[in-house]
Scaffold this motif. Sequence first.
Motif, mmCIF file in Angstrom:
data_model
loop_
_atom_site.group_PDB
_atom_site.id
_atom_site.type_symbol
_atom_site.label_atom_id
_atom_site.label_comp_id
_atom_site.label_asym_id
_atom_site.label_seq_id
_atom_site.Cartn_x
_atom_site.Cartn_y
_atom_site.Cartn_z
ATOM 1 N N LEU B 125 54.754 19.737 73.809
ATOM 2 C CA LEU B 125 55.341 19.934 72.483
ATOM 3 C C LEU B 125 54.780 21.147 71.768
ATOM 4 O O LEU B 125 55.467 21.831 71.031
ATOM 5 C CB LEU B 125 55.106 18.684 71.626
ATOM 6 N N ARG B 126 53.483 21.376 71.952
ATOM 7 C CA ARG B 126 52.825 22.533 71.320
ATOM 8 C C ARG B 126 51.776 23.048 72.275
ATOM 9 O O ARG B 126 51.278 22.328 73.126
ATOM 10 C CB ARG B 126 52.128 22.103 70.018
ATOM 11 N N GLY B 127 51.397 24.289 72.090
ATOM 12 C CA GLY B 127 50.306 24.859 72.882
ATOM 13 C C GLY B 127 50.735 25.167 74.307
ATOM 14 O O GLY B 127 51.905 25.433 74.562
ATOM 15 N N ARG B 128 49.798 25.074 75.237
ATOM 16 C CA ARG B 128 50.078 25.441 76.626
ATOM 17 C C ARG B 128 49.480 24.403 77.562
ATOM 18 O O ARG B 128 48.743 23.519 77.133
ATOM 19 C CB ARG B 128 49.467 26.819 76.916
ATOM 20 N N TRP B 129 49.836 24.534 78.825
ATOM 21 C CA TRP B 129 49.255 23.659 79.835
ATOM 22 C C TRP B 129 47.806 24.108 80.074
ATOM 23 O O TRP B 129 47.494 25.283 79.938
ATOM 24 C CB TRP B 129 50.006 23.767 81.155
ATOM 25 N N PRO B 130 46.915 23.208 80.485
ATOM 26 C CA PRO B 130 45.553 23.631 80.835
ATOM 27 C C PRO B 130 45.618 24.535 82.069
ATOM 28 O O PRO B 130 46.463 24.337 82.941
ATOM 29 C CB PRO B 130 44.840 22.319 81.195
ATOM 30 N N ALA B 131 44.748 25.543 82.095
ATOM 31 C CA ALA B 131 44.696 26.394 83.289
ATOM 32 C C ALA B 131 44.293 25.518 84.463
ATOM 33 O O ALA B 131 43.456 24.639 84.326
ATOM 34 C CB ALA B 131 43.679 27.510 83.078
#
Lengths: 235, 788
Positions: B125-131
Amino acid sequence: MRHSVFITRDLRRTYGDGPTAVHALRGIELVVDEGELLVLVGPSGSGKSTLLNILGGLDRPTSGTVHFRDLDLGRAPERAVTEYRRRHIGFVFQFYNLIASLTARENVELVTDIADEPMSVDDALALVGLSDRADHFPAQLSGGEQQRVAIARAIAKRPAVLLCDEPTGALDVATGIRVLESILHINETVGTTTLLITHNTDIARLGDRVVHFGDGTIRRIDVNATRVAAQDLHW
Amino acid sequence: MKLTPLDRKSSRDLWRLKLQALAVALVLGCGIAIFVMATGMYDSLERARDAYYTRYRMADLEAALVRAPLAVGADLATIPGIAALELRSTGLGIASFAGSLEPLSVRIVSLPHDRAPRVDGLVLLRGRWPATDGRDEALINEAFAEANDLIPGKTLTVIVKGRRRTLRIVGIASSPEFVFAIAPGELLPEPERFGVLWLPNADASSWLDLDGAFNDVVVTLAPSANTDHVRTMLDRRLERLGGRGAIGRDRMLSARYLNDELGQLRTLARILPPVFLSVAVFLLNVTLTRLVVTERANIGLLKAFGYADRTVGWHYAQFALALCTLGAILGSVLGRFAGDYVASVYRAVYRLPVLEYAAGPEVYGGALAVSIVAALLGASSAVRNAVRVAPAIALAPPAPTTFGRLAASIERFGRALDPRARMVIRRIVRYPRRATTSVIGLGLALALLVMSGHFSAAAKDLIETNFGVAQRMDVTLTFAARQHPRVLHEVARLPGVLTVEPRTSPEVVLESTRHTRRDVVFGIEPDAQLDRIIDIDRHVVAPRTDGLILASGLAAKLEVDVGDRVRLRATDGRRSSAELPVAQVIRSFVGAAAYFDRERLVDALRENRIDGALLRIDPMHRRDLALRLKEIPAIAGVAFADRTERSLRKLFEQGAGFFSSVFLTFSMVMAGGVAYSAARVTFAEQQRDLATLRVLGFARSHVSGVLLGEVGALLFAALPVGLCLGALLSQWMMSRFETELFSFPYLFDSGAYGRAATVVIAAAAVALVWVRRDVDRLNLVAVLKSRE
Ligand SMILES: Nc1ncnc2c1ncn2[C@@H]1O[C@H](COP(=O)(O)OP(=O)(O)OP(=O)(O)O)[C@@H](O)[C@H]1O
Ligand SMILES: [Mg+2]
């Protein structure tokens, strides 16, 4: 001398206003004496009922004054007019207006319950000759009987005034005579001032005076030297 | 189109009776509105859920196990019927963030390397996936983020397996697996206290001591797969790896909760509209029958002029149809807006990516069809009467309505009353059907109010009993791993702790001859003060040493009764098991559980371990305690009872609050409508009598008394009817709302009854005041001049 019960001065009643206004009464001057039987006659629409309704406190004049003894009926507050109807006035209408869910006795009780010095219900029904039908409902009585119950109801509280608007209008001759007899009987024995509207000139002969209406005014008043007895009427 | 004189008459009748017509239309409209709102909402919610489940691959089965090497995955994938599977590492931890007062519980779930999960997908929904190779990066679930104001960039301190780490929130996500995030062992979602953290697999596994292994598998099934079959295969292959038994959606907390909610919505959509519709039909019937009675002469005249029976009948049917169409339109519009509103309330609670209220044409069409049926039902007897009137009626003289004397006993009683009271009684007896109708209508309005009052009362009672009688601890600690009871001594030394009791609640498999179920058995000490067994009547039930106490729901699932034997098997891989008799079956208050004397339970499972501790604390030291607890690695969960209680209340209020106000408004409309209609009909029929009373010298207030008397008498009769009906309706509704986890007891709440009665009386009073104005305006001359 006799006291007057009602005095009207330039009494007017207008329905509506503007060009379509109907002038039902246009300046009635009338004095009604205590104990007299006054008959009102006149063509349809001439204002008889309107006057009776005003005298009975059901309607108010547009202008002019109307007094019952000291009470100014045109200006008294609603509460006082209700009180006036309750204490002093008995009504009899063309269509009886009995309450269908109450028996003859109960229709009369309706009035005796709230009157100051009523006669007994049985006496009232006896006066109109209906003692034996006391526990019948209106639907179980003939038109004439219903009208006599209405009269009993009207006189049971010993009113000062009895107002009758075409009481025989819906009845046949024989029944009509019985009803009129009841009214005359009460007027004579109790001394109740009585105003009676009729279209029948024969019935008019019963009264002490006959008031002729025409177009919202009193055209003339006849005085009957002798009153005719009801059973001598035939129409 | 040219209006015929009859059409014009129809529209004038409608206008003349506009307020009565409006009362009918409003009551009908309320029923339609609930129908449109609840049916539409049910459809929308179900659609949204199904779409979400499908699109994001909601698991059909989940199996938790102790530990298995990743290689087992290939073996599991060969089970026929499995469409996709995902091996995961999951575990519980305790978390805190800058500004958090009390420790929070979190579930760690691993994310596959380099791709989206094949099962139980995530919506970012917000931000990014963890590397993928990043450490200390996590996604958190939406509800938890919102409840605690956590946004990407903030950090969380988390302790898992005794190791504390600081994680950086990189994104906010939601998943079909956690439409409701419910902490294990809890019954309801508490987003403030429980969150889900998704971490890259490598990071999560090593933290959970599961390098090269997994402890949880979720699978989706092929459309043709037999769920039970796959479950059995899965269980068989995982058994030697410490499998705890696979569960289907029916046992997954979030799915189950969502399902219960949908069921309740459907109940609402099915029960309430018929109540309103039947009252509307009654009202319509009264209004129209009365209209036909007053118009007998006119009807006769029309027929004498040569109008066909059919034409005259249709004339009155039209009147009903017009009214009901109005009701349907009113109700549909109202229902639509209510639906939008409910959707916005639901959006705050249900974590579904798209939840829009949308009712299909079939819902609106259904509403219209139902209205038309109601119109025809309500009009039928009146139309029949109109058709039956003989032309000769027009010429017959008016006759007073026939009244009869009542039974001698009533008459004797009547003697003592004044004539007006007698008028009232005789009228009610004369029109029994109509009186009954009004009594039922008022009674139903009352019953609805009782029911809605009862619902909040039951919810409140549930919370109060749970925290006041059953679970009287201030704090519940859940240990990361099961501990020996001696840790209680250490717990007792924590700041502010007054009393400590152990919580023993191992998960077991319960086997009867016919069924197997995974559930928790609570080991209760005979003198336990903080966590006690409570039955539905709020009696404390002592634990039995001679066998298990089963909640009736569980007993029914296992098809066992007192005296039957049940086998208990540990699910933690140690395979200890014992066979025990069922000593008692109780209707439990909350949850479907099994109980046993603690000591015996420990013996039976041959392991004296506890799962947590229950504390009574000194409120003065609460802060110190909370701070200390955040630092203790062995603790995986901390629940402060007052916080839990508060979030439960909030949850109930969100759901019950809106519906209560809907009930209140609609019931008032119903009570007002019925009272108005009753008073109006009485007035119309007695106009002449009332005018006569006025002429005879009765004051206005006295005359209104007749009206008041009749409606008052009906209301008086409706009170007991409504209260009984309300009790029955509440009981029935409660049983329909009962889920496996909650049973709502029927309780006599005099307050709910009192409030309901007050509201109905007030609504009726408003209606009466309205009609009273007509009495005051009664034109004596006009009424007496005419025949009727
Ligand atoms: N409510 C009203 N609105 C308008 N006009 C009215 C109303 N009541 C009476 N009138 C008019 O007032 C006039 C007098 O009516 P009223 O009833 O007094 O006549 P009446 O002499 O009693 O006639 P009838 O012998 O037919 O009973 C009539 O022209 C009537 O149309
Ligand atoms: Mg007249």
